[in-house]
Design a protein around this motif. Structure first.
Motif, PDB file in Angstrom:
ATOM      1  N   PRO A 214      72.196  49.760  62.651  1.00 38.95           N
ATOM      2  CA  PRO A 214      73.265  49.371  61.978  1.00 38.95           C
ATOM      3  C   PRO A 214      73.410  48.760  60.587  1.00 38.95           C
ATOM      4  O   PRO A 214      73.012  48.087  60.010  1.00 38.95           O
ATOM      5  CB  PRO A 214      73.481  47.823  62.839  1.00 38.95           C
ATOM      6  CG  PRO A 214      71.872  47.400  62.847  1.00 38.95           C
ATOM      7  CD  PRO A 214      71.297  48.665  63.188  1.00 38.95           C
ATOM      8  N   ARG A 215      73.565  50.144  59.975  1.00 42.90           N
ATOM      9  CA  ARG A 215      73.282  50.437  58.495  1.00 42.90           C
ATOM     10  C   ARG A 215      74.195  49.494  57.804  1.00 42.90           C
ATOM     11  O   ARG A 215      73.745  48.705  56.816  1.00 42.90           O
ATOM     12  CB  ARG A 215      73.442  51.863  58.137  1.00 42.90           C
ATOM     13  CG  ARG A 215      72.510  52.799  58.694  1.00 42.90           C
ATOM     14  CD  ARG A 215      72.975  54.244  58.421  1.00 42.90           C
ATOM     15  NE  ARG A 215      72.427  54.343  56.949  1.00 42.90           N
ATOM     16  CZ  ARG A 215      72.487  55.719  56.287  1.00 42.90           C
ATOM     17  NH1 ARG A 215      72.737  56.695  56.902  1.00 42.90           N
ATOM     18  NH2 ARG A 215      71.811  55.453  55.087  1.00 42.90           N
TER      19      ARG A 215
ATOM     20  N   THR B 272      75.705  46.635  58.897  1.00 50.48           N
ATOM     21  CA  THR B 272      75.340  45.270  59.008  1.00 50.48           C
ATOM     22  C   THR B 272      73.878  44.746  58.090  1.00 50.48           C
ATOM     23  O   THR B 272      73.773  43.909  57.510  1.00 50.48           O
ATOM     24  CB  THR B 272      74.835  45.088  60.395  1.00 50.48           C
ATOM     25  OG1 THR B 272      75.992  45.694  61.238  1.00 50.48           O
ATOM     26  CG2 THR B 272      74.874  43.637  61.036  1.00 50.48           C
ATOM     27  N   LEU B 273      73.207  45.847  58.109  1.00 48.88           N
ATOM     28  CA  LEU B 273      71.911  45.508  57.382  1.00 48.88           C
ATOM     29  C   LEU B 273      72.247  45.428  55.766  1.00 48.88           C
ATOM     30  O   LEU B 273      71.862  44.309  55.074  1.00 48.88           O
ATOM     31  CB  LEU B 273      70.950  46.688  57.364  1.00 48.88           C
ATOM     32  CG  LEU B 273      70.290  46.647  58.861  1.00 48.88           C
ATOM     33  CD1 LEU B 273      69.334  48.271  59.008  1.00 48.88           C
ATOM     34  CD2 LEU B 273      69.563  45.772  59.245  1.00 48.88           C
TER      35      LEU B 273
ATOM     36  N   ILE C  55      73.798  41.988  55.327  1.00 48.58           N
ATOM     37  CA  ILE C  55      72.843  40.907  55.600  1.00 48.58           C
ATOM     38  C   ILE C  55      71.945  40.664  54.207  1.00 48.58           C
ATOM     39  O   ILE C  55      71.909  39.653  53.753  1.00 48.58           O
ATOM     40  CB  ILE C  55      71.765  41.162  56.540  1.00 48.58           C
ATOM     41  CG1 ILE C  55      72.566  41.153  57.934  1.00 48.58           C
ATOM     42  CG2 ILE C  55      70.633  40.271  56.319  1.00 48.58           C
ATOM     43  CD1 ILE C  55      71.782  41.454  59.125  1.00 48.58           C
ATOM     44  N   ILE C  56      71.893  41.841  53.642  1.00 50.04           N
ATOM     45  CA  ILE C  56      70.970  41.782  52.382  1.00 50.04           C
ATOM     46  C   ILE C  56      71.772  41.381  51.198  1.00 50.04           C
ATOM     47  O   ILE C  56      71.453  40.524  50.388  1.00 50.04           O
ATOM     48  CB  ILE C  56      70.299  43.119  51.929  1.00 50.04           C
ATOM     49  CG1 ILE C  56      69.211  43.556  53.169  1.00 50.04           C
ATOM     50  CG2 ILE C  56      69.774  43.260  50.652  1.00 50.04           C
ATOM     51  CD1 ILE C  56      68.465  44.921  52.871  1.00 50.04           C
TER      52      ILE C  56
ATOM     53  N   VAL D 148      64.949  50.243  55.728  1.00 45.86           N
ATOM     54  CA  VAL D 148      65.045  48.610  56.113  1.00 45.86           C
ATOM     55  C   VAL D 148      65.003  48.352  57.676  1.00 45.86           C
ATOM     56  O   VAL D 148      64.170  47.806  58.183  1.00 45.86           O
ATOM     57  CB  VAL D 148      66.060  47.923  55.391  1.00 45.86           C
ATOM     58  CG1 VAL D 148      66.471  46.366  56.042  1.00 45.86           C
ATOM     59  CG2 VAL D 148      65.873  47.716  53.962  1.00 45.86           C
ATOM     60  N   HIS D 149      65.712  49.454  58.424  1.00 46.96           N
ATOM     61  CA  HIS D 149      65.744  49.478  59.711  1.00 46.96           C
ATOM     62  C   HIS D 149      64.470  49.585  60.157  1.00 46.96           C
ATOM     63  O   HIS D 149      63.937  49.183  61.331  1.00 46.96           O
ATOM     64  CB  HIS D 149      66.770  50.567  60.072  1.00 46.96           C
ATOM     65  CG  HIS D 149      66.885  50.349  61.582  1.00 46.96           C
ATOM     66  ND1 HIS D 149      67.424  49.601  62.422  1.00 46.96           N
ATOM     67  CD2 HIS D 149      66.811  51.542  62.454  1.00 46.96           C
ATOM     68  CE1 HIS D 149      67.249  49.783  63.600  1.00 46.96           C
ATOM     69  NE2 HIS D 149      67.096  50.925  63.687  1.00 46.96           N
TER      70      HIS D 149
ATOM     71  N   PRO E  28      77.167  38.042  59.038  1.00 47.18           N
ATOM     72  CA  PRO E  28      76.656  39.421  59.649  1.00 47.18           C
ATOM     73  C   PRO E  28      75.535  39.219  60.283  1.00 47.18           C
ATOM     74  O   PRO E  28      74.612  38.769  59.708  1.00 47.18           O
ATOM     75  CB  PRO E  28      76.556  40.450  58.271  1.00 47.18           C
ATOM     76  CG  PRO E  28      76.418  39.520  57.250  1.00 47.18           C
ATOM     77  CD  PRO E  28      77.143  38.109  57.313  1.00 47.18           C
ATOM     78  N   GLN E  29      75.409  39.700  61.495  1.00 45.47           N
ATOM     79  CA  GLN E  29      74.208  39.604  62.115  1.00 45.47           C
ATOM     80  C   GLN E  29      73.844  41.015  63.000  1.00 45.47           C
ATOM     81  O   GLN E  29      74.927  41.588  63.109  1.00 45.47           O
ATOM     82  CB  GLN E  29      74.429  38.414  63.533  1.00 45.47           C
ATOM     83  CG  GLN E  29      74.241  37.158  62.904  1.00 45.47           C
ATOM     84  CD  GLN E  29      74.632  36.188  63.967  1.00 45.47           C
ATOM     85  OE1 GLN E  29      74.917  36.859  65.277  1.00 45.47           O
ATOM     86  NE2 GLN E  29      74.507  34.958  63.744  1.00 45.47           N
TER      87      GLN E  29
ATOM     88  N   LEU F 120      71.119  45.030  70.396  1.00 48.70           N
ATOM     89  CA  LEU F 120      70.312  45.811  69.920  1.00 48.70           C
ATOM     90  C   LEU F 120      68.873  45.033  69.768  1.00 48.70           C
ATOM     91  O   LEU F 120      67.879  45.790  70.061  1.00 48.70           O
ATOM     92  CB  LEU F 120      70.774  46.214  68.416  1.00 48.70           C
ATOM     93  CG  LEU F 120      69.687  47.404  67.631  1.00 48.70           C
ATOM     94  CD1 LEU F 120      69.786  48.659  68.355  1.00 48.70           C
ATOM     95  CD2 LEU F 120      70.386  47.383  66.155  1.00 48.70           C
TER      96      LEU F 120
ATOM     97  N   PHE G  29      64.670  38.927  57.655  1.00 47.74           N
ATOM     98  CA  PHE G  29      65.506  39.602  56.835  1.00 47.74           C
ATOM     99  C   PHE G  29      65.603  38.655  55.236  1.00 47.74           C
ATOM    100  O   PHE G  29      65.800  39.320  54.496  1.00 47.74           O
ATOM    101  CB  PHE G  29      66.888  39.618  57.185  1.00 47.74           C
ATOM    102  CG  PHE G  29      67.049  40.942  58.233  1.00 47.74           C
ATOM    103  CD1 PHE G  29      67.459  40.851  59.531  1.00 47.74           C
ATOM    104  CD2 PHE G  29      66.695  42.163  57.786  1.00 47.74           C
ATOM    105  CE1 PHE G  29      67.425  41.848  60.412  1.00 47.74           C
ATOM    106  CE2 PHE G  29      67.016  43.187  58.598  1.00 47.74           C
ATOM    107  CZ  PHE G  29      67.359  43.133  59.927  1.00 47.74           C
TER     108      PHE G  29
ATOM    109  N   LEU H 289      62.477  39.564  53.611  1.00 44.68           N
ATOM    110  CA  LEU H 289      62.575  40.921  53.303  1.00 44.68           C
ATOM    111  C   LEU H 289      63.408  41.011  52.028  1.00 44.68           C
ATOM    112  O   LEU H 289      63.033  41.793  50.958  1.00 44.68           O
ATOM    113  CB  LEU H 289      63.315  41.595  54.339  1.00 44.68           C
ATOM    114  CG  LEU H 289      63.500  43.088  54.124  1.00 44.68           C
ATOM    115  CD1 LEU H 289      62.189  44.133  54.907  1.00 44.68           C
ATOM    116  CD2 LEU H 289      64.845  43.748  54.434  1.00 44.68           C
ATOM    117  N   SER H 290      64.679  40.368  51.994  1.00 48.44           N
ATOM    118  CA  SER H 290      65.323  40.552  50.964  1.00 48.44           C
ATOM    119  C   SER H 290      64.730  39.801  49.589  1.00 48.44           C
ATOM    120  O   SER H 290      64.883  40.481  48.255  1.00 48.44           O
ATOM    121  CB  SER H 290      66.782  39.850  51.126  1.00 48.44           C
ATOM    122  OG  SER H 290      66.502  38.303  51.473  1.00 48.44           O
TER     123      SER H 290
ATOM    124  N   LEU I 124      60.614  50.022  49.210  1.00 45.83           N
ATOM    125  CA  LEU I 124      60.439  49.669  50.611  1.00 45.83           C
ATOM    126  C   LEU I 124      59.210  50.104  51.054  1.00 45.83           C
ATOM    127  O   LEU I 124      58.534  49.465  51.706  1.00 45.83           O
ATOM    128  CB  LEU I 124      61.654  50.491  51.485  1.00 45.83           C
ATOM    129  CG  LEU I 124      62.895  49.954  52.110  1.00 45.83           C
ATOM    130  CD1 LEU I 124      62.528  48.755  53.071  1.00 45.83           C
ATOM    131  CD2 LEU I 124      63.476  49.412  50.751  1.00 45.83           C
TER     132      LEU I 124
END
Lengths: 76, 719
Positions: A6-7, A9-10, A13-14, A31-32, B614-615, B620, B649, B652-653, B673
C-alpha cells in the motif's frame, strides 16, 4: 497470496507523523520492506512464545510479550 | 419363419449364444413330450380381477391362436414370461425354442419375427410346462405371482399386468382355450392400456396439475370408462373408477379449501396498545405510587427512550438523592395539572407528527432515560415520567420504547419527578401570567408543552442551583414557550446539556447559549439530548428546593424577552460539546444520532473529524502475519499486532527524520532506509539489503529497487 504494497497509504502515514518530511521515489517500497520484516520478526517471536506455552494458537499474551521485545529491537 | 439358426438369435438375446452352442435339444431335452391335460379350475377360481369367459369357446388353430395371442401380447408376455421361463428352465428354453421354432416353422411362415418368437415362446411355455408340471403353480415365485395377480390392483400398469397374466395363463393353459379370452381381452387390452396410461398420467399429474384440471380430465374420462361395458367388468376399470371417484370427492372439497380466505387483520391500535402497556405498568408498579402509576403509564406509553439516552441518563446519577421528597410533593400537586396536560398531550402527540415532537421525544426520552437511569425514586418519577411521556408521545417509536420505559420507569426517580415538578413550576409561572402561556401551549401542542415542561423543570432546577440563573432559565423556558416550541425545546436541551456537564454554575452559563443555538441543537440531536438529559438531572436535583424559589423568580424571568431564547447557538454547541464529551454517554450518542433525523448525523460527522486516519489495511496485516506465523492467530492477537504496527510506523518516521536530518536532507532516501534497517539488525554484513529485497518483495518492486545492468551499458532502473 501476498498483495501489493500500500504505497500511498504508507506515504500518508509518514506524512501524518512527520508532515515536513518527504519521501524519495521508491523509498516507500523500502519502508514496506522494513514493515514486512518487522512483522516477520514479530510473528516469529510470538510463535516462539506460543510454543513455549505449549499452545497451538497464538494468543494475545504471546503477542504482547513479543511486541515488547521486537519494538525495542526495531527502534534503530 | 427363419431357419432355426437364424431364428434362435432372434428368439432371445440371452438364449442366443446358448442356442448357438447347442444346435439340438441341448440339455437332453429334444422335443419334449406334449403337456398332459391339466385342470385349470383352480387357476380360474381365485381370479377376481378378470372374468375370463369360459375357456370352452372353440379356438382357432392352436398355431394361429398362439400366434395371435403372441402377437397381441408378445412383447409383454415375453417380458413377463421370458425371464421367468429363463429362470426356470434356462436349459430347456433354448431347446424348447428351437423345437418350437421347428414346429412353428411351417405354421408361421408369414409371421414376423416377433410372431415367431412369440409362437416359440408359447410353444416353449407349453412344452416347458409339460416338462415341469410343478412350475405352473408350485414354485414360490409363481405362487407369489398368482397372489399378486389375484389381488385387486389399482396400479396404472394393472391392465398390462393382467395382460401379462393372461398371456402367461395362455401359455400354461391350453392355448385353444385362451384364444377366446385373449381375443376378448385384446380389445380391452387396447382400451385399458389407454385407461392405464391415462390413469397413470392422471395419478402422476394429479399432484402437479390443479384440482380443477384434474377434475375436468377425470370427468371427461369417467363417462368413457363407464360407457365401455367391457371395461366395466375389468378390475382396471373398477379400480379406475374407484380412484377417480375418490379423487373427485376430495378435489371438490379441496378446491374450495385452496382458495385463500382473505386474512382479516386488525390494525394495531396505538392507543389501545399504549393503554394496555400502561395497565401493565400500573400493575407492576402500582404499589410504588398511585401518582406514579398514573403518570408512569402515560409516560411509559409515550416515552421513547433510546438506549443511548438511557445510557446518557446514567451520567446524571449524582443529581438524584435530594429531590425525591420534594419531587413527590410536587408530583402530587402536579398530578391534576398533569392529568389535564396528559389528555391534551396524548391527543397532541398522537395527532402531531412534527419533527419537533420527534425531537422533543428524543429529548424527552433522553430526559426520561436519564431519569430512569438514576433510579432514585420511582415515586417521584411517576409524575415526571408522565410529563416526559406526554412529550414523547408524539413519535411512533413509543411502543418500542414503551417497553424500555416500563423497565426504566421503575427506576425512574427524581428526574422524572423533577420534570414534572418543573412542569409544575412552569404551570405556576404560567398562572402568574407568563406561565399561563405555557400552560396553553402545553395543551395546544405537545412539543411545546414538553419543552415548556422541560425548560420549566430545567429552569426551575437551575434556579435552585443558581438562583439568578435559575430565574433566567425559567424565563427562557417561559419565553421559549411563548416564542416557539422549538426554542423551548432547544432551551430544554440546552439546559439539559448544561446540567449534564456542570453543576448549577454551568447551568446558568449554559442557559443562554442553550437558548440560542436552538436550530443547531435540534440538528445535533445527540448533543441536545444529552444536554436535555443533563438538564433534567440538574433540574431534578434542584427541583424540590427550587420550586418555591422559582416561582417568584419565574415571574421575573417570564417578563424577560425571548432574547435569551435566541442566544447564540454557538455557545450552546460549545457547551454542549464539552458537556457531551465529558459525559460518558458519548459512545451511546451514536445510536441517538441514528434516531435523529437524517440531517443531524450528517452535520455531526462533518463537524467532527473528517479526514480518516490512514491505516495499513487490516487484511493485509493479517495476511502477512499469518503467513509468517504459520499458526492460527486469535482475533485479539491481531488487534495487538495492529497496535504494534502503528507504534512501529511512528518509530520509523522518527528515525527516518533523524537520519535525513543528520544527512542534511529534507527527503528520506533509500540510503536512510538502509541505515535504518542496519540499525535494526536486519541488514548486516552477511545479509545485504539487496538480498532482503529479493527475498521479500515481488518482482515489480525488485525491478524498481535493484539496479540491473543490461546490455548496451544500460542500467535499469535508470538513474
Amino acid at each position: 497470496m501476498k498483495r501489493t504494497a500500500p504505497r500511498s497509504t504508507l506515504r500518508k502515514i509518514i506524512k501524518k507523523h512527520k508532515p515536513q518530511l518527504r519521501l524519495a521515489a521508491n523509498a516507500d517500497l523500502l519502508v514496506h520492506l522494513s514493515f514486512l520484516l518487522f512483522l516477520h520478526r514479530l510473528a516469529e517471536e510470538a510463535r516462539t512464545n506460543a510454543f513455549e506455552n505449549k499452545s497451538k494458537i497464538i494468543k494475545p499474551e504471546h503477542t504482547i510479550s513479543a511486541a515488547k521485545v521486537i519494538l525495542k529491537k526495531s527502534r534503530g | 419363419m427363419a431357419s432355426r439358426g437364424g431364428g434362435t438369435p432372434a428368439a432371445s438375446g440371452a438364449s442366443g449364444p446358448a442356442e448357438l452352442q447347442l444346435p439340438q435339444g441341448p440339455r437332453g431335452l429334444s422335443p419334449p413330450p406334449p403337456p398332459p391335460p391339466r385342470n385349470y379350475a383352480d387357476h380360474n377360481a381365485p381370479r377376481r380381477r378378470r372374468n375370463y369367459p369360459p375357456h370352452t369357446a372353440p379356438r382357432p388353430l392352436p398355431a394361429l391362436a398362439r400366434v395371435s395371442r403372441e402377437e397381441a401380447g408378445g412383447g409383454n408376455r415375453w417380458a413377463v414370461t421370458g425371464p421367468a421361463m429363463a429362470d426356470r428352465r434356462p436349459r430347456a428354453r433354448p431347446g424348447l425354442r428351437r423345437s418350437g421354432h421347428n414346429a412353428r416353422a411351417v405354421a408361421q411362415t408369414g409371421s414376423s419375427v416377433e410372431n415367431k418368437s412369440k409362437s416359440v415362446r408359447s410353444t416353449l411355455a407349453k412344452q416347458g410346462l409339460g416338462v415341469f408340471p410343478d412350475l405352473r403353480n408350485g414354485t414360490p415365485r409363481l405362487m407369489l405371482k398368482r397372489v399378486m395377480q389375484n389381488q385387486p390392483q389399482v396400479s396404472p400398469l394393472a391392465p398390462q399386468i393382467s395382460n401379462h397374466e393372461d398371456t402367461k395363463e395362455a401359455h400354461s393353459e391350453v392355448p385353444s382355450q385362451r384364444v377366446s379370452s385373449m381375443g376378448e381381452l385384446q380389445l380391452p387390452d387396447v382400451a385399458p392400456e389407454d385407461t392405464s396410461t391415462t390413469v397413470f398420467n392422471m395419478k402422476k399429474k394429479r399432484r402437479k396439475f390443479s384440482i380443477s384440471e384434474f377434475e375436468r380430465a377425470a370427468e371427461s374420462r369417467l363417462p368413457q370408462y363407464q360407457a365401455q361395458s367391457a371395461l366395466d367388468s375389468t378390475v382396471m376399470t373398477r379400480s379406475l373408477r374407484m380412484s377417480v371417484g375418490s379423487l373427485l370427492a376430495p378435489d371438490t372439497v379441496e378446491k374450495r379449501g385452496l382458495l385463500r380466505r382473505p386474512k382479516t387483520r386488525r390494525a394495531v391500535d396505538m392507543q389501545a396498545f399504549e393503554g394496555r402497556v400502561e395497565q401493565n405498568l400500573l400493575k407492576s408498579k402500582g404499589q410504588n405510587d398511585l401518582v406514579d402509576s398514573q403518570s408512569a403509564s402515560v409516560i411509559r406509553t409515550s416515552m421513547l427512550t433510546s438506549d443511548a439516552e438511557m445510557m446518557m441518563n446514567s451520567t446524571e446519577l449524582f443529581v438524584q438523592p435530594l429531590l425525591d421528597e420534594e419531587s413527590q410533593n410536587k408530583l402530587s400537586a402536579l398530578e391534576p395539572q398533569l392529568s389535564d396536560s396528559k389528555t391534551s398531550a396524548q391527543r397532541s402527540p398522537i395527532s402531531d407528527a412534527d419533527q419537533e415532537e420527534a425531537r422533543l421525544e428524543g429529548l424527552v426520552s433522553s430526559v426520561s432515560t436519564n431519569q430512569e437511569r438514576t433510579q432514585r425514586y420511582s415515586k417521584s418519577t411517576g409524575l415526571d415520567d408522565e410529563h416526559v411521556d406526554r412529550m414523547s408521545h408524539v413519535s411512533p417509536e413509543t411502543p418500542a420504547k414503551q417497553g424500555e420505559e416500563k423497565q426504566d420507569h421503575s427506576q425512574q426517580s427524581n428526574p422524572v419527578a423533577k420534570i414534572s415538578v418543573t412542569e409544575e413550576e412552569v404551570v405556576c409561572t404560567a398562572e402568574r401570567g407568563a406561565s399561563a402561556g405555557h400552560s396553553e401551549h402545553l395543551e395546544k401542542k405537545l412539543a411545546e408543552k414538553a419543552e415548556l415542561q422541560i425548560t420549566a423543570g430545567h429552569a426551575s432546577r437551575g434556579e435552585t442551583e443558581v438562583a439568578p440563573s435559575a430565574g433566567k432559565e425559567v424565563e427562557e423556558g417561559s419565553t421559549g414557550a411563548h416564542s416557539s416550541p422549538r426554542a423551548e425545546h432547544e432551551i430544554t436541551r440546552g439546559i439539559g446539556a448544561e446540567s449534564l456537564g456542570r453543576p448549577s454554575h454551568a447551568f446558568s452559563s449554559f442557559e443562554k447559549p442553550e437558548v440560542t443555538p436552538v436550530d443547531e441543537i435540534d440538528e445535533q440531536g445527540d448533543e441536545l439530548q444529552d444536554q436535555a438529559m443533563m438538564l433534567n438531572l440538574d433540574s431534578s436535583v434542584g427541583e424540590p428546593a427550587e420550586d418555591e424559589a422559582e416561582q417568584p423568580e419565574s415571574q421575573e424571568v417570564s417578563m424577560k424577552t425571548p432574547t435569551f431564547v435566541r442566544a447564540p447557538p454557538h455557545k450552546l454547541l460549545l457547551s454542549a460539546k464539552p458537556a457531551k464529551a465529558s459525559a460518558p454517554s458519548f459512545p451511546q450518542s451514536s445510536p441517538l444520532k441514528l434516531l435523529q433525523p437524517k440531517t443531524v448525523p450528517k452535520r455531526l460527522r462533518t463537524s467532527q473529524k473528517k479526514p480518516r486516519e490512514p491505516q495499513v489495511p487490516r487484511s493485509l496485516i493479517k495476511a502477512i502475519f499469518r503467513h509468517f506465523a504459520k499458526m492460527p492467530v486469535t482475533r485479539d492477537a491481531f488487534q495487538i499486532v495492529e497496535k504494534c504496527s502503528e507504534r512501529y510506523f511512528k518509530q520509523l518516521s522518527d528515525d527516518l527524520e533523524a537520519y535525513s536530518h543528520h544527512a542534511g536532507r529534507k527527503t528520506v532516501e533509500a540510503a536512510d532506509l538502509e541505515v535504518l534497517m542496519r540499525r535494526q539488525g536486519l541488514v548486516t554484513d552477511k545479509m545485504p539489503l539487496r538480498v532482503l529485497i529479493e527475498r521479500h518483495l515481488p518482482l515489480e518492486y525488485r525491478r524498481l529497487l535493484i539496479p540491473v545492468a543490461v546490455s548496451g551499458n544500460k542500467v535499469i532502473p535508470s538513474k
